[in-house]
Scaffold this active site. Structure first.
Site, PDB file in Angstrom:
ATOM      1  N   ASP A   1       0.867  -1.184   0.000  1.00 63.00           N
ATOM      2  CA  ASP A   1       0.000   0.000   0.000  1.00 63.00           C
ATOM      3  C   ASP A   1       0.901   1.231   0.000  1.00 63.00           C
ATOM      4  OD1 ASP A   1      -1.924   1.950   0.379  1.00 63.00           O
ATOM      5  OD2 ASP A   1      -2.217   1.498   2.512  1.00 63.00           O
TER       6      ASP A   1
ATOM      7  N   ASN B   1     -13.369   8.079  -5.746  1.00 61.30           N
ATOM      8  CA  ASN B   1     -13.855   6.985  -4.905  1.00 61.30           C
ATOM      9  C   ASN B   1     -13.750   5.626  -5.586  1.00 61.30           C
ATOM     10  OD1 ASN B   1     -15.897   7.112  -6.772  1.00 61.30           O
ATOM     11  ND2 ASN B   1     -17.471   7.814  -5.337  1.00 61.30           N
TER      12      ASN B   1
ATOM     13  N   ASN C   1      -5.661   4.586  -7.423  1.00 61.80           N
ATOM     14  CA  ASN C   1      -4.546   5.525  -7.522  1.00 61.80           C
ATOM     15  C   ASN C   1      -3.633   5.315  -6.324  1.00 61.80           C
ATOM     16  OD1 ASN C   1      -2.745   7.697  -7.679  1.00 61.80           O
ATOM     17  ND2 ASN C   1      -4.313   9.117  -8.441  1.00 61.80           N
TER      18      ASN C   1
ATOM     19  N   ASP D   1       0.569   4.431  -0.842  1.00 58.19           N
ATOM     20  CA  ASP D   1       0.145   5.764  -0.387  1.00 58.19           C
ATOM     21  C   ASP D   1      -0.448   5.755   1.022  1.00 58.19           C
ATOM     22  OD1 ASP D   1      -2.275   4.565  -0.862  1.00 58.19           O
ATOM     23  OD2 ASP D   1      -2.814   5.805  -2.581  1.00 58.19           O
TER      24      ASP D   1
ATOM     25  N   ILE E   1     -17.231   5.794 -11.873  1.00 58.15           N
ATOM     26  CA  ILE E   1     -18.177   6.786 -12.393  1.00 58.15           C
ATOM     27  C   ILE E   1     -17.520   8.157 -12.305  1.00 58.15           C
ATOM     28  CG2 ILE E   1     -20.480   7.797 -12.124  1.00 58.15           C
ATOM     29  CD1 ILE E   1     -21.343   5.206 -10.731  1.00 58.15           C
TER      30      ILE E   1
ATOM     31  N   VAL F   1      -7.537   9.246  -2.602  1.00 56.74           N
ATOM     32  CA  VAL F   1      -8.336   8.503  -3.579  1.00 56.74           C
ATOM     33  C   VAL F   1      -8.437   7.054  -3.114  1.00 56.74           C
ATOM     34  CG1 VAL F   1      -8.459   7.684  -5.956  1.00 56.74           C
ATOM     35  CG2 VAL F   1      -7.643   9.993  -5.480  1.00 56.74           C
TER      36      VAL F   1
ATOM     37  N   ASP G   1     -11.511   9.974 -10.678  1.00 53.34           N
ATOM     38  CA  ASP G   1     -12.362   9.027  -9.935  1.00 53.34           C
ATOM     39  C   ASP G   1     -11.862   8.942  -8.496  1.00 53.34           C
ATOM     40  OD1 ASP G   1     -14.130   7.075  -9.223  1.00 53.34           O
ATOM     41  OD2 ASP G   1     -13.258   5.496 -10.454  1.00 53.34           O
TER      42      ASP G   1
ATOM     43  N   ASN H   1     -15.137   4.112  -7.954  1.00 51.57           N
ATOM     44  CA  ASN H   1     -16.310   3.337  -8.365  1.00 51.57           C
ATOM     45  C   ASN H   1     -16.528   3.361  -9.868  1.00 51.57           C
ATOM     46  OD1 ASN H   1     -17.440   5.841  -8.871  1.00 51.57           O
ATOM     47  ND2 ASN H   1     -19.174   5.584  -7.464  1.00 51.57           N
TER      48      ASN H   1
ATOM     49  N   SER I   1     -13.027 -16.517  10.825  1.00 54.68           N
ATOM     50  CA  SER I   1     -12.633 -17.308   9.660  1.00 54.68           C
ATOM     51  C   SER I   1     -13.807 -17.654   8.757  1.00 54.68           C
ATOM     52  CB  SER I   1     -11.930 -18.589  10.112  1.00 54.68           C
ATOM     53  OG  SER I   1     -12.725 -19.305  11.045  1.00 54.68           O
TER      54      SER I   1
END
Length: 533
Positions: free
Chosen positions: A140, A185, A163, A142, A189, A169, A183, A187, A215
């Site tokens: 990860d 979020n 991103n 960022d 869109i 983001v 974008d 998603n 589990s």
């Protein structure tokens, strides 16, 4: 001590597989071990060690009995007065002791060389698992708690980041400036067409799904083909690296956050997929914050890996799904280590107070009661385990006894021939469920409303509903339980259970799910697959 006991259990399982491969292919044990080595995917870089072990020690393997040789390795110390733990019917006592003494040097040396040759790789394994013990993505860049990589707590567990160079983001965020420029979020869109289609988005009730679980929620699964000599092949073991880096969990197929088509049998259906179909704005907004062994106690630390901003993000539906480990453990004095109702109340209230300070307003929390696991013994105890199907020599009753003797049973309380203990475990589970039910009835929080979903009762209402539905499809109830561990819900049970849980929420708490987005077809037409999963 417990880790060595797990090694002993694993030793017996692997040795049994080698014996069965030799029997099935009418070969020597050395050739069978080499065959097994050939099945190990090269990605794991263990083949060279495996072949060397086969070359040096393979000729000796014909002498062994799985139980005897694994005790010969001295993986654990036998306590005074305690029986030798065994999966298979033991030989005569004199033969048992003679075999251990004869093979003592050979197999102790075998184990030493194996550890020496595999030491560097074992360290790498330990390193990976220690890094992800906080349940955050290993990769990860960022630091937003989302990843572009699938495993090691990556996007199989949380919606995929779009991103990795921008910590603002990530999935679940409220779109910035309608996402005209980017974008924000994830998603799918966004873009210059947004001003023309704002009507698609106005009034939609975007929200994500967050699982706090064990589990079962993470969907622990060991493919039975890995234990069935007649089905073994390189293809069968192709998923081993994937499973290994996902802690032998398959959250991408789970009943709460699953999103990929199942490759382990059955099919995938999940609460997240239903929520996404209801509103395509919810695309990628899921988090599976679960761990093997999750309970009301250790989830207090686990939930701190939650990624939700009180102000910047959309509301979320949090499902508390620790359905067994407060009464399940592998301790000989299992009852003494069960969570008490007082402890349960304290743990869950601490969790809810933490959520209240982190979740956006308008969120929802669903507390799921504990399962009644008596159906495990009822359905399986006289059936043959995958290891016992070739020679009809290992039943689940024997497996349960073996794991209990080693103190590595996932649940001595239910995986036991003692009916009184099984009933007591279910009674305690019901008491803890009633604590959750009372909390949902009486407590109020600023950031979310709270509900209770009844899971167990009378040998599990949910199991009965799922079993009935599966029976109508031509299946049998025992197929709803994981065949290798004889404990977790299978892929079929997971998918059918998701459908039942969704229908319950849809009919009883429609406000939790939000309104169906009337513009889903337009969104799908313009943004197609929304960038995939």
């Amino acid at each position: 001590m417990i880790s060595f006991l797990w090694l002993l259990a694993g030793c017996v399982l692997v040795t049994s597989v080698i014996e069965q491969l030799a029997q099935l292919h009418n070969s020597t044990a050395k050739a069978a071990l080499e065959r097994l080595c050939n099945y190990i995917p090269e990605k794991l870089h263990f083949q060279d060690i495996c072949y060397l072990v086969a070359e040096i020690y393979g000729p000796e393997l014909y002498k062994m009995n799985a139980d005897v040789v694994c005790h010969s390795i001295k993986l654990c110390k036998q306590d005074a007065g305690q029986p030798l733990c065994h999966l298979y019917p033991p030989p005569k006592v004199s033969y048992w002791i003679f075999e251990i003494s004869v093979n003592q040097f050979i197999y102790t040396e075998f184990f030493t060389v194996f550890l020496f040759l595999g030491g560097k790789k074992s360290f790498s394994i330990f390193f990976f698992y220690s890094v992800i013990k906080n349940q955050l993505p290993f990769e990860d860049f960022d630091g937003d708690k989302f990843s572009v990589f699938p495993t090691l707590r990556g996007y199989h567990w949380r919606g995929r980041d779009c991103n990795e160079g921008n910590a603002t983001v990530y999935p679940g965020r409220r779109p910035h400036n309608w996402d005209v420029e980017s974008d924000t979020n994830c998603n799918g869109i966004w873009g210059i067409l947004i001003p023309l289609i704002k009507s698609f988005l106005l009034g939609t009730e975007s929200k994500g799904i967050i699982l706090l679980g064990d589990s079962a929620g993470a969907h622990f699964h060991i493919p039975p083909e890995w234990m069935t000599a007649a089905q073994m092949s390189l293809r069968v073991f192709s998923d081993l690296p994937l499973a290994f880096t996902n802690e032998f969990d398959w959250p991408q197929f789970s009943g709460i956050t699953g999103f990929l088509n199942s490759t382990i049998g059955g099919w995938t259906d999940s609460f997240y997929l239903y929520l996404r179909r209801r509103n395509l704005c919810n695309h990628r907004d899921f988090q599976n914050i679960s761990k093997n062994g999750g309970s009301s106690q250790n989830l207090l630390d686990l939930m701190k890996s939650l990624a939700r901003d009180h102000v910047l993000d959309n509301p979320a539906i949090v499902i508390y799904y620790a359905i067994g480990n407060d009464v399940c453990n592998g301790r000989p004095d299992t009852v003494a280590h069960m969570t008490t109702p007082k402890q349960m109340h304290s743990n869950v209230m601490e969790m809810l107070q933490y959520l209240d300070s982190h979740l956006p307003k308008g969120s929802h929390v669903i507390l799921t009661g504990l399962v009644d696991g008596r159906f495990l013994w009822d359905q399986l105890h006289n059936r043959y385990h995958p290891l016992g199907q070739l020679n009809k020599d290992v039943t689940y009753k024997q497996l349960y006894s073996f794991l209990s003797c080693l103190r590595v049973s996932p649940c001595i309380g239910w995986m036991s021939s003692n009916e009184t203990l099984r009933n007591f475990t279910s009674e305690r589970a019901l008491q803890l469920s009633n604590v959750l039910k009372e909390i949902a009835r009486s407590e109020k929080f600023a950031s979310f409303d709270i509900f209770y979903m009844d899971f167990p009762l009378k040998k599990s209402k949910l199991f009965s509903c799922v079993a009935e539905e599966w029976h109508n499809l031509g299946g049998e109830a025992w197929q709803l339980i994981e065949p290798v561990d004889g404990f977790h819900p299978s892929q079929i049970a997971t998918a059918l259970g998701a459908r039942i849980l969704w229908q319950k929420a849809l009919h009883e708490w429609p406000q939790v799910l939000g309104k169906e987005n009337p513009f889903n077809s337009q969104i799908e037409a313009v943004f197609r697959d929304q960038g995939g999963h």
